[in-house]
Write an enzyme that holds these catalytic residues in place. Structure first.
Site, PDB file in Angstrom:
ATOM      1  N   ILE A  68       0.957  -0.694  -0.465  1.00  0.00           N
ATOM      2  CA  ILE A  68       0.277  -0.030  -0.648  1.00  0.00           C
ATOM      3  C   ILE A  68       0.905   1.465   0.275  1.00  0.00           C
ATOM      4  O   ILE A  68       1.808   1.776   0.683  1.00  0.00           O
ATOM      5  CB  ILE A  68      -0.766   0.305   1.163  1.00  0.00           C
ATOM      6  CG1 ILE A  68      -1.796  -1.425   1.355  1.00  0.00           C
ATOM      7  CG2 ILE A  68      -1.885   1.292   1.011  1.00  0.00           C
ATOM      8  CD1 ILE A  68      -1.891  -1.389   3.380  1.00  0.00           C
ATOM      9  N   HIS A  69       1.042   2.391  -1.328  1.00  0.00           N
ATOM     10  CA  HIS A  69       1.781   3.530  -0.517  1.00  0.00           C
ATOM     11  C   HIS A  69       1.028   4.284  -1.903  1.00  0.00           C
ATOM     12  O   HIS A  69       1.971   5.450  -2.268  1.00  0.00           O
ATOM     13  CB  HIS A  69       3.099   2.828  -1.729  1.00  0.00           C
ATOM     14  CG  HIS A  69       3.036   3.102  -2.803  1.00  0.00           C
ATOM     15  ND1 HIS A  69       3.021   2.426  -4.302  1.00  0.00           N
ATOM     16  CD2 HIS A  69       3.648   4.185  -3.918  1.00  0.00           C
ATOM     17  CE1 HIS A  69       2.472   1.814  -5.318  1.00  0.00           C
ATOM     18  NE2 HIS A  69       3.198   3.543  -5.379  1.00  0.00           N
ATOM     19  N   ARG A  70      -0.193   4.266  -2.801  1.00  0.00           N
ATOM     20  CA  ARG A  70      -0.258   5.368  -3.277  1.00  0.00           C
ATOM     21  C   ARG A  70      -1.119   5.846  -2.941  1.00  0.00           C
ATOM     22  O   ARG A  70      -1.717   5.728  -2.055  1.00  0.00           O
ATOM     23  CB  ARG A  70      -1.073   4.249  -4.097  1.00  0.00           C
ATOM     24  CG  ARG A  70      -1.014   5.364  -5.849  1.00  0.00           C
ATOM     25  CD  ARG A  70      -1.616   4.211  -6.953  1.00  0.00           C
ATOM     26  NE  ARG A  70      -1.024   3.696  -7.628  1.00  0.00           N
ATOM     27  CZ  ARG A  70       0.125   4.151  -8.146  1.00  0.00           C
ATOM     28  NH1 ARG A  70      -0.252   5.004  -8.763  1.00  0.00           N
ATOM     29  NH2 ARG A  70       0.462   3.199  -8.944  1.00  0.00           N
TER      30      ARG A  70
END
Length: 352
Positions: free
Chosen positions: A202-204
């Site tokens: 998860i990074h966006r």
């Protein structure tokens, strides 16, 4: 012939690993690292383990708002371009580093070559979509990775000097998969069994910066009955702490990992749950079912081929896909033959 290459984020390091060593066989290359990804585990480790040539310049830009980050890069890059006088600037993907590298070159009338051109999510709210469209329209040579990407460019009137070379990340996976098997100990270190866990990233910003979206994702992961392995991106970690969110006992949090460890985690996973464009492709290359926590994807081919499902951040859809999603047909050859770097070299040679 002097080629100046601009990189700044993890996926670009991987792409450069597949291309830089090839083009340096015939051309002089100056490598600039903008410092967009500056964390040790997000940056330096990739250069070390993938044998990417050491950057000639490291701008150390770091994080920041899009305008400030891109503007700082533009100022620094212009000075380097004027000093180095490259014959061409090579950029990758769709980050702020991509746009800044291309725009600074275009203003100085230096031809731009764009690797991974033609991708479209058709969501102009995404900074990445803005970056990739603008970069494509000022590039002189375009290297789309798929037929769909070529069609997207044609639909926007970009038809000259468009070359479908395949995907350079496929080159990288082929080149480094064996090395990962030999050198990565991540599976033993984490005491994992083959196909017993779901690998998640998860990074966006659209997910991390929105408390409701991030909360839905974490609650879905917490409520699943599967073991989750989650390399925690620095930005995600910050927002999780800021929002006061908690991870469940079924989630094994680890620090961001290098490319060889990531390949190993992907190879041994049961499924992959992600909001990353690059990881969607790597899941496809590894023949792993992929669950994409976004409202759309630029890698539509992976969805059309049945190996990727786009679920947004709807908790019930994420949970159901973790349990039920299984590809129902064999993969098609949609990303080339793993020789994209060599094709890029041949086209640059012909261009010169």
């Amino acid at each position: 012939m002097k080629i100046l290459t601009v990189v700044g984020a993890r996926p670009q390091f991987i792409k450069a690993a597949a291309v830089s060593n090839i083009i340096r066989k015939e051309f002089d290359e100056v490598l600039i690292h903008t410092g967009q990804h500056y964390d040790e585990n997000m940056s330096k480790v990739f250069f070390d383990e993938l044998n990417i040539p050491k950057p000639d310049y490291n701008l150390g830009v770091g994080s920041g708002n899009h305008g400030k980050q891109t503007g700082t890069m533009l100022i620094e890059l212009e000075e380097i371009y004027l000093k180095e006088k490259p014959d061409m600037v090579l950029v990758y993907g769709d980050t702020n580093s991509t746009l800044a590298g291309a725009l600074a070159a275009s203003k100085l009338l230096i031809p731009v070559a764009h690797v991974e051109a033609g991708l479209r999510s058709f969501d102009m709210n995404m900074p990445e979509e803005q970056n990739r469209i603008l970069t494509d329209h000022i590039s002189k040579i375009l290297f789309p990775p798929t037929k769909t990407a070529v069609e997207n460019l044609n639909n926007e009137g970009i038809k000259d000097n468009v070359h479908n070379v395949g995907d350079v990340m496929f080159d990288a996976v082929i080149n480094f998969k064996k090395l990962s098997t030999e050198k990565s100990n991540i599976i033993n270190i984490l005491n994992l069994e083959d196909k017993e866990y779901i690998l998640t990233t998860i990074h966006r910003a659209e997910n991390t910066n929105d408390i409701n979206r991030l909360k839905n994702i974490i609650e879905a992961l917490n409520e699943s009955d599967r073991k989750i392995v989650l390399p925690l991106h620095p930005r995600t970690k910050k927002y999780v702490e800021d929002y006061g969110l908690k991870f469940g006992d079924n989630i094994k949090l680890i620090e961001p990992v290098g490319y060889l460890d990531m390949i190993s985690l992907e190879m041994h996973s049961q499924k992959i749950v992600t909001d990353s464009g690059g990881v969607q492709k790597e899941a496809f290359f590894m023949k792993k079912p992929c669950i994409t926590m976004r409202d759309e994807t630029e890698w539509v081919e992976t969805v059309e081929n049945g190996w990727n499902v786009v679920v947004g951040t709807d908790k019930s859809k994420i949970l159901k896909s973790i349990v039920d999603f299984v590809p129902d047909k064999p993969q098609e050859d949609i990303f080339g033959n793993g020789k994209a770097g060599e094709k890029i070299l041949n086209i640059l040679r012909q261009r010169i």
